[in-house]
Design an enzyme around this catalytic site. Structure first.
Site, PDB file in Angstrom:
ATOM      1  CE  LYS A   1     -44.500 -10.802   4.651  1.00  0.00           C
ATOM      2  NZ  LYS A   1     -43.162 -11.393   4.658  1.00  0.00           N
TER       3      LYS A   1
HETATM    4  O1  G3P Z   1     -42.508 -14.414   5.326  1.00  0.00           O
HETATM    5  C1  G3P Z   1     -41.989 -14.232   6.584  1.00  0.00           C
HETATM    6  C2  G3P Z   1     -41.865 -15.472   7.383  1.00  0.00           C
HETATM    7  O2  G3P Z   1     -41.942 -16.602   6.580  1.00  0.00           O
HETATM    8  C3  G3P Z   1     -40.642 -15.440   8.249  1.00  0.00           C
HETATM    9  O3  G3P Z   1     -40.653 -16.533   9.086  1.00  0.00           O
HETATM   10  O4  G3P Z   1     -40.402 -17.128  11.453  1.00  0.00           O
HETATM   11  O5  G3P Z   1     -38.762 -17.937   9.794  1.00  0.00           O
HETATM   12  O6  G3P Z   1     -38.806 -15.515  10.418  1.00  0.00           O
HETATM   13  P1  G3P Z   1     -39.586 -16.784  10.259  1.00  0.00           P
END
Ligand code: G3P
Length: 236
Positions: free
Chosen positions: A88
């Site tokens: 990533k």
């Molecule tokens: O895979 C990473 C992503 O899904 C994180 O999202 O915005 O909930 O930190 P968030």
């Protein structure tokens, strides 16, 4: 639509594998921090444990540097840990400088990438172009990923805008035949997000464990089962 589990929690991953609803796993520095996994060795051990559990399914591991040379070094190291590791890489660094040069270089060298923290349509198509350009001379054209952050776009610009970015990015990829780039709908927060963004056409949705288990809960289902059990006892 494939479902990835957005977590590094072994028990949760095992559970959703056993349910048949896990097609891969995504992690990031925040998931490791939240689950108390720390240090280079700790993270490597957890990654290897997950990798073994999910076999050939993709497992995203994020780089922890913003410096291109260090990203390349880390990416090569991490991708050597197991065959299913996907690296990533944020689409830009924290100052807004492009990391797409790094993406192209790594793809050219056979590293499978997941370009992450994508917040708009233009970032999505530029990331797809970069991946595709890196794949040009390769025979083995594996699927690579771009992660569009539905939840975070929603917070800034509303849920309809987030839907539109993902839907239009999918249409664009299909129209221009970017067959080796898959959209991961990321930053999912709740069951409502799962239902809504499932209709965008994103190839994959990465979902935190709590949002999956909450999705199964319905008062009328529980009530229905209780009633059937009660009536079954009466009729036996
Ligand atoms: O895979 C990473 C992503 O899904 C994180 O999202 O915005 O909930 O930190 P968030």
């Amino acid at each position: 639509m494939k479902i990835f589990i957005d977590s590094d929690n072994i028990e949760e991953i095992k559970k959703y594998l056993s349910w048949g609803v896990c097609d891969g796993v995504t992690t990031n520095p925040t998931t490791f921090f939240r689950s108390g996994v720390s240090g280079a060795e700790g993270i490597k051990n957890r990654v290897l444990e997950i990798s073994k559990l999910i076999g050939s399914q993709p497992l995203s591991v994020e780089v922890t540097s913003e410096i291109p040379e260090e990203i390349i070094k880390q990416a090569k190291e991490y991708s050597g840990w197991a065959n299913n590791i996907v690296i990533k890489i944020p689409v830009t660094d924290s100052k807004g400088n492009s990391l797409l040069g790094v993406v192209k270089k790594l793809v050219q060298e056979g590293v499978v990438v997941n370009v992450t923290l994508i917040m708009n349509f233009n970032q999505a198509i530029l990331a797809a172009k970069s991946i595709s350009s890196g794949l040009e001379k390769l025979n083995d054209k594996k699927a690579h990923f771009i992660s569009i952050f539905a939840g975070r776009i929603t917070e800034e610009q509303g849920v309809e805008r987030a839907f539109q970015v993902i839907k239009e990015a999918r249409l664009w990829l299909d129209f221009h035949k970017f067959n080796n780039v898959e959209i991961i709908i990321a930053s999912i927060r709740n069951p409502e997000n799962i239902e809504y963004f499932s209709k965008t056409g994103g190839h994959v949705m990465t979902i935190p464990p709590e949002a999956i288990s909450k999705s199964l809960l319905a008062a009328r289902t529980k009530e229905g089962v209780a009633k059937f059990m009660e009536d079954a006892k009466k009729s036996i």
